[in-house]
Write an enzyme that holds these catalytic residues in place. Structure first.
Site, PDB file in Angstrom:
ATOM      1  N   THR A   1      12.937  -2.488   2.695  1.00  0.00           N
ATOM      2  CA  THR A   1      12.221  -2.932   1.498  1.00  0.00           C
ATOM      3  C   THR A   1      10.920  -2.164   1.274  1.00  0.00           C
ATOM      4  OG1 THR A   1      11.321  -4.735   2.849  1.00  0.00           O
ATOM      5  CG2 THR A   1      13.203  -5.252   1.461  1.00  0.00           C
TER       6      THR A   1
ATOM      7  N   SER B   1       2.356  -4.469  -0.229  1.00  0.00           N
ATOM      8  CA  SER B   1       3.238  -3.944  -1.265  1.00  0.00           C
ATOM      9  C   SER B   1       3.100  -2.433  -1.254  1.00  0.00           C
ATOM     10  CB  SER B   1       2.865  -4.498  -2.642  1.00  0.00           C
ATOM     11  OG  SER B   1       3.601  -3.835  -3.644  1.00  0.00           O
ATOM     12  N   ARG B   2       4.195  -1.733  -0.979  1.00  0.00           N
ATOM     13  CA  ARG B   2       4.113  -0.268  -0.893  1.00  0.00           C
ATOM     14  C   ARG B   2       4.068   0.391  -2.262  1.00  0.00           C
ATOM     15  NH1 ARG B   2       8.116  -1.300   3.369  1.00  0.00           N
ATOM     16  NH2 ARG B   2       6.947  -1.508   5.283  1.00  0.00           N
ATOM     17  N   VAL B   3       4.235  -0.408  -3.319  1.00  0.00           N
ATOM     18  CA  VAL B   3       4.086   0.118  -4.673  1.00  0.00           C
ATOM     19  C   VAL B   3       2.623   0.031  -5.085  1.00  0.00           C
ATOM     20  CG1 VAL B   3       4.720  -0.237  -7.090  1.00  0.00           C
ATOM     21  CG2 VAL B   3       6.452  -0.413  -5.313  1.00  0.00           C
TER      22      VAL B   3
END
Length: 503
Positions: free
Chosen positions: A338, A364-366
Site C-alpha cells: 500500500t 501517507s506516501r502520497v
C-alpha cells in the site's frame, strides 16, 4: 480391393466417432471426493485455471488445482447437495460478476446475486473478477483528495483518488467506523463507494447497511457481502468481485472507492482453501503465494490518465492486528503493497481519543499532493506538532515543573490539538469547517481555553461560524485555499467569537 476400401472407410468412421466421443468427454468429469467446500474431479482434461465448473443443482465451482489425474475445485455454494459420482461440466468461462449502475444501492454476494430482497439486478454487463492491473503508462499521478470528513485523516494522513491506504489496528479500535464515515462524507462528491464485507458477522454487516441507509449513503454505495457463514471460496473471491465492480466505474471515467473489510480474514479463507487443496504450507501455514493474492488485488487501484478516461479507483484495505503486532506476516505484506497506513492504537482508543490515530506510525506516501491547498496551509506542521507532543508528554511525566516556557507551551498546545482532533462517529465535516477549527488551534486561539472545555468551545465555534459568518466556509469550499481576504475574515470572526465566550 473393394473390401479393403470398405475396411479403411469403416476404420476412419470409427476413429471419427471415437474422436468425437473423446472431445465431448474432455469437458465432463466425475466427482470422486467432496467435503469442506472442496471437490476433487476426475476427467476434466482441458479445464483451465480459474475456470467456472457446473455442478448439479446450478451450483458453480472454481478450478484451482490442476493436477495430473484430477482437478481440485472450490465449490461456490453448499457441498451437501453434491455427492461422489456426480457429473461436472466445464463451462469454458472464467468467473464473472455483474457490473454497472444497476448495482448502486444494492447488497449482493460475490457472484452478483442480490441479497437485499429488492428483485434481480437489471444489467446485462459482466466483468471477470480477476484482471491484470493497469500498467504504469495508463496511470497519472494522484493529485485529487478523497475527503473523508475526518479531521485527523484529512489533516495528517490524506487519502488521494487512486491511492491504496491501509487502515490497521486491533479489534474494536474503530477501523470500520473510519471507512463508514468516509462513505457518509462522499454525499455530493461524485464518488461511488463499494463496501466489501469479508468474513464479518452477519449482524455487523446488517448494522453497517442500516447506518448507510440512515445517512442516505446507500444512494451511491454498493455492498458486497461474504459473511462468516458463507463458504471459504465465496469469502476468497469477494474482494476481487468488489474490485471488478469498481473498475467498471473507473473505466467509464468516474471515481470509485472500494473498502475491503478485512483482508486478514481474506487471507484466512485462502489459507483454509489451500490447506484443503493440499498445497504445501509455508510460514504460519499460509501458502507461498499469499503475498500475491493481495498484491494483484491492490495494484488494480489506480488513477487513470486522461487519455484513458481519467477515472480512479481508490482502495482502503483493513487489516486487524493481534495485540498491536504490525510486524506479523499478513500486516507486513499489505503494508509493503500500500501507499501508507492509518494505525489505530488501542491505548489511545481506551483513553478516549477517537479516532485513535497514532500520528507517529501513520503515514501517507502520497502526502500533500492529495490535499487541498487550504488544508496544507493549516495542517502543514500539525502532524509534527502532535508527534513532538507525544514525545514531550512521556518526558514531562518525570518532572513538568522543570520544563522551560517554550516546552510547556508546546505541551499545552499539543493537548488542545488532541482534543480538537477528536470527532464523534458518523459526523464528517466539510473542508471549510475543518480548516476553520484547525486554523484556530494551530494559531494559538485555543491556548487559553481549558483542555476539558475544548470540545464544547469547538461545537459553539462551528455554530457561531455557521450563523454569523457562513460565507467563510463557503469561500474555502469554493476556492480550495485560504486567500488573504478570507484569512482576514477568519481572524476577525474568531476574535469576535472569543469576546463573546468565557470559560
Amino acid at each position: 480391393m473393394a473390401t479393403r476400401e470398405q475396411n479403411i472407410v469403416s476404420i476412419i468412421k470409427e476413429q471419427i466417432e471415437h474422436f468425437d466421443g473423446q472431445a465431448a468427454l474432455s469437458n465432463v468429469g466425475t466427482v470422486i471426493e467432496v467435503g469442506d467446500g472442496i471437490a476433487r474431479i476426475h476427467g476434466l482434461r482441458s479445464v483451465g485455471y480459474n475456470e467456472l465448473l457446473q455442478f448439479p443443482g446450478d451450483i458453480m465451482g472454481l478450478a484451482l488445482n490442476l493436477e495430473e489425474d484430477n482437478v481440485g475445485a472450490a465449490v461456490l455454494g453448499e457441498t451437501t447437495h453434491i455427492k461422489e459420482g456426480d457429473e461436472v461440466k466445464a463451462t469454458g468461462r472464467v468467473i464473472e460478476v455483474p457490473v454497472g449502475d444497476a448495482l448502486i444501492g444494492r447488497v449482493v454476494d460475490p457472484l452478483g446475486r442480490p441479497l437485499d430482497g429488492k428483485g434481480p439486478i437489471k444489467t446485462n454487463k459482466t466483468r471477470p473478477v480477476e484482471r491484470v492491473a493497469p500498467d504504469v503508462t495508463k496511470r497519472s499521478p494522484v493529485d485529487t483528495p478523497v475527503l473523508t470528513g475526518i479531521k485527523a485523516v484529512d489533516a495528517m494522513v490524506p487519502i488521494g483518488r487512486g491511492q491504496r491506504e491501509l487502515i490497521i489496528g486491533d479489534r474494536f479500535t474503530g477501523k470500520s467506523i473510519v471507512t463508514i464515515d468516509s462513505i457518509i462524507a462522499q454525499k455530493g462528491q461524485n464518488l461511488i463507494c463499494i463496501y466489501v464485507a469479508i468474513g464479518q458477522k452477519r449482524s455487523k454487516v446488517a448494522q453497517v447497511i442500516g447506518i448507510l441507509e440512515k445517512y442516505g449513503a446507500m444512494e451511491y454505495t454498493i455492498v458486497v457481502e461474504a459473511d462468516s457463514a458463507e463458504p471459504a471460496p465465496l469469502q476468497y473471491i469477494a474482494p476481487y468481485s468488489g474490485c471488478a465492480i469498481g473498475e467498471e466505474f473507473m473505466e467509464q471515467g468516474k471515481d470509485a472507492l472500494v473498502i475491503y473489510d478485512d483482508l486478514y480474514k481474506h487471507a484466512w479463507s485462502y489459507r483454509q482453501l489451500s490447506l484443503l487443496l493440499r498445497r504445501p504450507p509455508g510460514r504460519e501455514a499460509y501458502p507461498g503465494d499469499v503475498f500475491y493474492i493481495h498484491s494483484r488485488l491492490l495494484e488494480r487501484a489506480a488513477k487513470l490518465d486522461k487519455k484513458y478516461g481519467g477515472g480512479s479507483l481508490t482502495a482502503l484495505p483493513i487489516i486487524e492486528t493481534q495485540l498491536g503486532d504490525m510486524s506479523a506476516y499478513i500486516p507486513t505484506n499489505v503494508i509493503s503493497i500500500t501507499d501508507g497506513q492509518i494505525y489505530l492504537e488501542p491505548d489511545l482508543f481506551n483513553a478516549g481519543v477517537r479516532p485513535a490515530i497514532n500520528a507517529g506510525l501513520s503515514v501517507s506516501r502520497v502526502g500533500g499532493s492529495a490535499q487541498r491547498k487550504a488544508m496544507r496551509q493549516v495542517a502543514g506542521g500539525l502532524r509534527m506538532q502532535l508527534a513532538q507532543f507525544r514525545e514531550l508528554e512521556a518526558f514531562a511525566k518525570f518532572g513538568a515543573e522543570e520544563l522551560d516556557k517554550a516546552t510547556r507551551l508546546l505541551l499545552e498546545r499539543g493537548k488542545r490539538i488532541v482534543e480538537v482532533l477528536k470527532q464523534p462517529q458518523y459526523s464528517p465535516m466539510s473542508l471549510g469547517k475543518q480548516v476553520n477549527i484547525l486554523y484556530a488551534v494551530s494559531n494559538g486561539y485555543l491556548d487559553e481555553v481549558p483542555v476539558e472545555k475544548v470540545m464544547e468551545w469547538e461545537a459553539n465555534f462551528h455554530q457561531h461560524m455557521a450563523t454569523s459568518h457562513p460565507e467563510i466556509e463557503k469561500q474555502i469550499n469554493t476556492d480550495l485555499e485560504i486567500k488573504p481576504e478570507t484569512e482576514a475574515k477568519m481572524k476577525s470572526a474568531i476574535a469576535e467569537y472569543k469576546t463573546r465566550t468565557t470559560f
